[in-house]
Design an enzyme around this catalytic site. Structure first.
Site, short mmCIF file in Angstrom:
data_model
loop_
_atom_site.label_atom_id
_atom_site.label_comp_id
_atom_site.label_asym_id
_atom_site.label_seq_id
_atom_site.Cartn_x
_atom_site.Cartn_y
_atom_site.Cartn_z
N SER A 1 0.80 -1.29 0.03
CA SER A 1 -0.07 -0.07 0.02
C SER A 1 0.80 1.28 -0.03
CB SER A 1 -0.86 0.05 1.16
OG SER A 1 -0.34 -0.11 2.34
N HIS B 1 -2.14 -8.97 1.85
CA HIS B 1 -1.70 -7.60 2.26
C HIS B 1 -3.04 -7.38 3.40
CE1 HIS B 1 0.32 -3.89 3.35
NE2 HIS B 1 -0.13 -3.29 2.29
N HIS C 1 5.73 -13.09 7.59
CA HIS C 1 5.93 -11.62 7.16
C HIS C 1 7.13 -11.30 6.00
CE1 HIS C 1 6.16 -7.30 7.11
NE2 HIS C 1 5.08 -7.29 7.53
N ARG D 1 3.01 -4.95 16.73
CA ARG D 1 1.43 -4.76 16.37
C ARG D 1 0.51 -5.73 17.09
NH1 ARG D 1 1.68 -3.42 10.33
NH2 ARG D 1 2.59 -5.57 10.35
N ASP E 1 -2.09 -8.83 11.50
CA ASP E 1 -3.74 -9.28 11.14
C ASP E 1 -4.11 -10.29 12.00
OD1 ASP E 1 -3.73 -7.14 9.17
OD2 ASP E 1 -2.79 -8.55 7.74
N1 CMX Z 1 1.22 -20.03 5.90
C1 CMX Z 1 1.64 -21.04 5.18
N2 CMX Z 1 2.76 -20.74 4.17
C2 CMX Z 1 3.41 -19.64 4.58
C3 CMX Z 1 2.90 -18.65 5.24
C4 CMX Z 1 1.77 -18.77 6.12
N3 CMX Z 1 1.22 -17.86 7.09
N4 CMX Z 1 3.76 -17.74 5.29
C5 CMX Z 1 4.92 -17.88 4.30
N5 CMX Z 1 4.44 -19.21 3.72
C6 CMX Z 1 5.27 -19.83 2.74
C7 CMX Z 1 4.99 -19.14 1.46
O1 CMX Z 1 3.85 -19.19 1.02
C8 CMX Z 1 6.37 -19.72 0.64
O2 CMX Z 1 5.83 -20.84 0.30
P1 CMX Z 1 6.24 -21.29 -1.33
O3 CMX Z 1 7.92 -21.26 -1.30
O4 CMX Z 1 5.72 -22.66 -1.56
O5 CMX Z 1 5.54 -20.32 -2.34
C9 CMX Z 1 7.41 -19.73 1.63
O6 CMX Z 1 6.70 -19.88 3.05
C10 CMX Z 1 8.44 -18.74 1.95
O7 CMX Z 1 7.75 -17.61 2.20
P2 CMX Z 1 8.29 -16.38 3.05
O8 CMX Z 1 9.54 -15.86 2.39
O9 CMX Z 1 8.35 -16.67 4.23
O10 CMX Z 1 6.99 -15.06 2.74
P3 CMX Z 1 7.18 -14.17 1.92
O11 CMX Z 1 7.81 -13.03 1.96
O12 CMX Z 1 6.93 -14.74 0.49
O13 CMX Z 1 5.37 -13.62 1.91
C11 CMX Z 1 3.63 -13.12 3.44
C12 CMX Z 1 4.81 -12.86 3.36
C13 CMX Z 1 2.97 -12.01 4.38
C14 CMX Z 1 2.59 -12.73 2.28
C15 CMX Z 1 3.20 -14.46 3.79
O14 CMX Z 1 3.98 -15.06 4.92
C16 CMX Z 1 1.89 -14.96 3.85
O15 CMX Z 1 1.12 -15.57 2.93
N6 CMX Z 1 1.17 -14.89 5.18
C17 CMX Z 1 -0.44 -15.26 5.35
C18 CMX Z 1 -0.99 -13.91 4.85
C19 CMX Z 1 -0.88 -12.72 5.80
O16 CMX Z 1 -0.93 -12.75 6.94
N7 CMX Z 1 -0.63 -11.55 5.30
C20 CMX Z 1 -0.66 -10.34 6.13
C21 CMX Z 1 0.69 -9.97 5.91
C22 CMX Z 1 0.71 -8.47 6.95
C23 CMX Z 1 0.56 -7.26 6.41
O17 CMX Z 1 -0.03 -6.93 5.27
O18 CMX Z 1 1.35 -6.04 6.96
#
Ligand code: CMX
Length: 435
Positions: free
Chosen positions: A240, A270, A318, A327, A373
């Site tokens: 954002s 997000h 994250h 937070r 979240d």
């Molecule tokens: N559940 C399951 N798998 C997860 C996970 C979770 N909560 N968080 C990360 N992973 C997985 C990723 O999908 C990725 O898998 P692949 O390699 O198979 O694609 C792997 O772990 C590595 O990811 P990462 O480097 O740890 O995380 P990213 O930086 O790629 O993504 C985020 C970060 C937030 C998108 C991810 O942790 C996620 O999808 N979390 C759940 C959604 C969420 O809570 N989002 C809110 C974020 C807060 C904000 O917006 O400020």
């Protein structure tokens, strides 16, 4: 001194630092880029500058150098409340200084005068089908107000000048910041409360008036204040904030920039994650146990089932953080005080114990800990906001404090249009030495 005068002083001082860095040290290297970064969401590349907040992976967010507990402690409090003025936090983000009570109150008065929504915004919202997602209505309402932009008017009338362009940006930002709680509450009452809109109360501060317009009694005013403050900023690389920075870099105004940012916040990875968390808890627990609070073993099984279906556990993980999000902790502390007997809070607390070891055992998740979240929905639900879809709008109101501060400073420091360079897959293969 008013906020605008104070900001003008800070901007003059800061410009010298930026000019010097660019002129004398512009060629100093601060990073290198790998193929994994270029093709992997630019993760970790140091390519943005902001002084509004800094996200340390192991410590979490600091707003202008202050941790969340410090901000909540040091900012002037709204009389009779546990939480500080949101307006005071806006002052801090913009200037780097903790305001006095008088300064926070003066800014609160200024924002009060800017709160009302133009009638055509209400008409725009009313013309939309009622099952439209509230984030779509929120972004549409912001975009509809673009005709109010003082920056765009100055530009059109040939009055724009690089040295003073931030001033009309500042006016737009304050106009928009003041109207966002009114817009959010209007959408809520229109969509979910049979169009029983509640008028703004000019005696109340931003957080207090939001609770009033939502129709929710105290201590929801403090929930709103805390919520807006903790969601305000998370550096400038998140989707954002970065979207707003990118759009504003084309000399687009605050309305274009922030409505675009809301499109990013509406994504499930997000800001939408906050509605996904509660939906996940309630659907999983309802489906499997008929609503009974699960045991830790049952919860562990549900978490594993979700992962084996190829879904992420919402609210966990994250892109930058590598520990429990402060937070999350701030909201947990509030919940420990006010939500102790809430069964949903019990489940959220249990998830805090159950999820991290399961995610760690996958061996690929870089941050198995809860993010902001994972906690926000349960507090909103407790105070009667049971419409999950609305949670991201709350995030969108708070996030404006940081994003708008950032784009005012972008303009004040004259940051140019953003334009990173793309490369092709052939080029990557060549650099990798692949024949
Ligand atoms: N559940 C399951 N798998 C997860 C996970 C979770 N909560 N968080 C990360 N992973 C997985 C990723 O999908 C990725 O898998 P692949 O390699 O198979 O694609 C792997 O772990 C590595 O990811 P990462 O480097 O740890 O995380 P990213 O930086 O790629 O993504 C985020 C970060 C937030 C998108 C991810 O942790 C996620 O999808 N979390 C759940 C959604 C969420 O809570 N989002 C809110 C974020 C807060 C904000 O917006 O400020």
């Amino acid at each position: 001194m008013s906020l605008k005068e104070k900001l003008a002083e800070k901007i003059t001082q800061h410009r010298e630092r930026t000019t010097r860095l660019l002129k004398e040290y512009g060629s100093v290297k601060i990073d290198e880029v790998t193929i994994a970064q270029a093709a992997g969401g630019m993760r970790g590349i140091k390519s943005l500058v902001t002084d509004i907040s800094y996200l340390d992976p192991d410590e979490g967010i600091r707003f202008r150098g202050y941790t969340i507990p410090e901000v909540l402690d040091k900012l002037p409090k709204v009389p009779g409340s546990e939480m500080p003025y949101v307006e005071g936090h806006f002052w801090l983000l913009l200037t780097g200084d903790i305001p006095t009570l008088e300064e926070a109150q003066e800014l609160a008065e200024d924002l009060k005068d800017r709160r009302n929504l133009p009638e055509y915004v209400k008409d725009t919202l009313r013309a939309m089908p009622r099952d439209t997602h509230p984030m779509t209505m929120f972004a549409a309402g912001i975009l509809a107000m673009q005709r109010e932009s003082k920056f765009a008017a100055d530009y059109k009338n040939g009055k724009y000048n690089k040295a003073t362009g931030w001033e009309s940006m500042y006016e737009d930002a304050l106009d928009l910041m003041a109207k966002l709680p009114t817009l959010g509450a209007y959408i809520y009452r229109l969509k979910y409360k049979d169009d029983t809109v509640i008028a703004s109360d000019p005696s109340l501060d931003l957080g207090g008036d939001f609770a009033n317009m939502m129709g929710i009694a105290t201590p929801y005013d403090d929930v709103a204040r805390m919520y807006f403050i903790i969601h305000s900023d998370h550096e400038s690389g998140n989707v954002s904030a970065h979207t707003a920075h990118l759009v504003a870099s084309a000399l687009s105004d605050v309305y274009y920039s922030y409505s675009a940012a809301m499109g990013g916040l509406a994504g499930p990875l997000h800001g939408l994650a906050n509605q996904e968390v509660l939906k996940w808890i309630q659907e999983t627990v309802e489906k499997n146990l008929g609503g009974k609070v699960p045991t830790k073993d049952e919860l562990k099984r549900f978490v594993e089932e979700t992962l084996s279906n190829g879904q992420v556990i919402p609210g966990y993980g994250h892109a930058v953080l590598r520990r429990t999000d402060p937070r999350y902790i701030a909201q947990r502390e509030f919940a420990l005080k006010h939500l102790q007997d809430d069964p949903l809070f019990e489940v959220v607390s249990m998830l805090f114990e159950v999820v991290p070891p399961v995610l760690s055992s996958l061996g690929k998740v870089k941050d198995p800990w809860p993010n902001v979240d994972a906690h926000s929905g349960v507090i909103q639900w407790h105070y009667g906001i049971v419409e999950y879809d609305f949670y991201t709008v709350l995030f969108g109101i708070g996030r404006a404090l940081g994003v708008l501060s950032n784009i005012i400073w972008d303009r004040a420091l004259g940051y140019p249009i953003e334009r990173p360079k793309s490369v092709t897959t052939d080029m990557l293969e060549k650099w990798a030495g692949i024949q």
